[in-house]
Design a protein around this motif. Structure first.
Motif, short mmCIF file in Angstrom:
data_model
loop_
_atom_site.label_atom_id
_atom_site.label_comp_id
_atom_site.label_asym_id
_atom_site.label_seq_id
_atom_site.Cartn_x
_atom_site.Cartn_y
_atom_site.Cartn_z
N ARG A 1 0.84 -1.21 0.00
CA ARG A 1 0.00 0.00 0.00
C ARG A 1 0.87 1.26 0.00
NH1 ARG A 1 -5.35 -0.56 3.38
NH2 ARG A 1 -5.90 -2.71 2.95
N LEU A 2 1.92 1.23 0.78
CA LEU A 2 2.83 2.39 0.84
C LEU A 2 3.53 2.59 -0.50
CD1 LEU A 2 4.38 1.87 4.39
CD2 LEU A 2 2.64 3.56 3.72
N LYS B 1 -5.89 2.69 7.57
CA LYS B 1 -6.84 2.00 6.69
C LYS B 1 -6.74 0.48 6.91
CE LYS B 1 -7.13 3.78 2.60
NZ LYS B 1 -6.86 4.07 1.17
N GLU C 1 -2.38 4.95 5.37
CA GLU C 1 -2.41 3.54 4.97
C GLU C 1 -2.38 2.60 6.17
OE1 GLU C 1 -3.24 2.46 1.98
OE2 GLU C 1 -3.41 4.58 1.48
N HIS D 1 1.34 4.22 -3.14
CA HIS D 1 1.17 5.65 -2.89
C HIS D 1 2.52 6.39 -2.85
CE1 HIS D 1 -3.11 5.36 -2.38
NE2 HIS D 1 -2.92 4.30 -1.63
#
Length: 188
Positions: free
Chosen positions: A69-70, A91, A88, A73
């Motif tokens: 996820r990191l 989330k 993130e 982004h």
């Protein structure tokens, strides 16, 4: 990974985590997990060697999920933007909130957090190593400090020992992690 393998592993993990809600981990047997997952014991052993392997794989999967996820982004390309990290992490925590609360509140499951911590340190050290000229031992110390501190604070929050919202917690943890303890001392 073959879809059937993934489906079976997911069923085994779910069965184990469902059993954790009502039993101490040391009392959960492979036979119980297999029954709950509606598989044979032999099938369990095709995928895992022990109950601990379930946790280890789950911890690694979640750590890698956060890192993916990191990466999506551009966290690792944008000077480690703390807002991306906080967003993130929150989330992902929100998606697993009840499970994480159960794990955090059960003193018999501290080994779970150690697994997540160890996996996270290894993965982050590898990633940060690509962006840093620090000696490996120094990098490992810094990453370990960050991961252990972050996990400790989140565990306490999950046990309702820190009264704030998840967003406030993420902001505070990010500020300390990315600006250091001096940011606290400057503001006092």
């Amino acid at each position: 990974m073959d879809r059937r393998v993934a489906k079976t592993k997911k069923a085994i993990q779910k069965a184990y985590f469902d059993l954790l809600k009502s039993k101490n981990t040391e009392k959960i047997t492979i036979a119980e997990i297999a029954r709950e997952a509606d598989i044979d014991r032999k099938t369990f052993y095709l995928h895992y060697n022990s109950v601990e392997d379930i946790i280890r794989e789950f911890a690694e999967m979640k750590a890698r999920e956060l890192l993916a996820r990191l990466t999506v982004h551009s966290f690792f390309a944008l000077s480690f933007d703390k807002k991306i990290f906080a967003k993130e992490a929150n989330k992902m925590l929100s998606e697993n909130l009840e499970f994480c609360r159960m794990i955090a509140r059960n003193p018999n499951l501290t080994f779970f957090w150690m697994q997540v911590q160890d996996v996270s340190v290894d993965i982050l050290s590898e990633i940060y190593g690509r962006h840093s000229s620090l000696p490996e031992s120094d990098l490992k110390i810094q990453v370990s400090f960050f991961v252990a501190g972050t996990m400790c604070v989140y565990q306490r929050w999950l046990r309702d020992e820190i009264p704030c919202t998840m967003e406030e917690l993420a902001d505070k943890v990010s500020e300390i992690a990315f600006s250091g303890v001096q940011s606290i001392l400057r503001n006092s």
